[in-house]
Design a protein around this motif. Sequence first.
Motif, PDB file in Angstrom:
ATOM      1  N   VAL A  10       0.815  -1.215   0.000  1.00 44.73           N
ATOM      2  CA  VAL A  10       0.000   0.000   0.000  1.00 44.73           C
ATOM      3  C   VAL A  10       0.846   1.262   0.000  1.00 44.73           C
ATOM      4  CG1 VAL A  10      -1.999  -1.123   1.036  1.00 44.73           C
ATOM      5  CG2 VAL A  10      -0.320   0.001   2.510  1.00 44.73           C
ATOM      6  N   TYR A  37      -0.641   6.120   6.680  1.00 42.36           N
ATOM      7  CA  TYR A  37       0.355   5.171   6.186  1.00 42.36           C
ATOM      8  C   TYR A  37       1.668   5.863   5.821  1.00 42.36           C
ATOM      9  CZ  TYR A  37      -3.604   1.947   5.943  1.00 42.36           C
ATOM     10  OH  TYR A  37      -4.699   1.167   6.239  1.00 42.36           O
ATOM     11  N   HIS A  48      -5.529   4.351  -0.266  1.00 44.13           N
ATOM     12  CA  HIS A  48      -5.051   4.246   1.117  1.00 44.13           C
ATOM     13  C   HIS A  48      -4.539   5.558   1.681  1.00 44.13           C
ATOM     14  CE1 HIS A  48      -5.536  -0.085   0.925  1.00 44.13           C
ATOM     15  NE2 HIS A  48      -4.962  -0.044  -0.266  1.00 44.13           N
TER      16      HIS A  48
END
Length: 156
Positions: A63, A92, A87
Motif C-alpha cells: 500500500v 500510512y 489508502h
Amino acid sequence: MRTMPIVEYHPGLAGAFKALNEAWITQYFAIEAKDRVVLDDPQAKIIDRGGRILFLMKAGEVVGCCALMAMVDGGFEVAKMAVAEPHKGKGYGRELMAACVERARAAGAPRLYLETNSALAPALALYRSFGFRELSGMKRGASDYARVDVWMELVL
C-alpha cells in the motif's frame, strides 16, 4: 505504534515500487529521465549503492513505499515515497516515514535529506511533523528533477 508490517525490498517488489511512484508522479507532474533511471532498476540505483526500499503491507498487498538512498556523507535521501490512492489519508505515510527515521538512526546516519515540491502540502506537513527543516539558499536547478522547489533535512 506501527499497525502494519514494513518489509524490505526484494526483486519481486520492483513492479509495485515502479507502479506506486508512477501513479503519484503522473498525478501531479511528468515522469522525468531521473525517475526512469531509478524506477527501471531500483536494485542497481538504490539497493546496490547502500540504500534501502521499504514497503508498507496490508493483507499481503503493497500500500506504500519509500526509498532511502545512500548519500556520500553517510546520510540518506528520502525518495520515491508513495501511498496508493485508495489508502491515502490513513496515516500510512507517517508509518513509512517513522520506519525511515528508525532505519537511518539504526544505521548511524547523521541526517535525512529530501527534495519535494511546494504543491505537495500533505507531504510537506508530514515532513515538518517529523522535524524536517527547509534548507535555505537552494534554487531551482540544484536538483536532478525539474519539479523540485523545496529541499529539507532532518538532523538525526
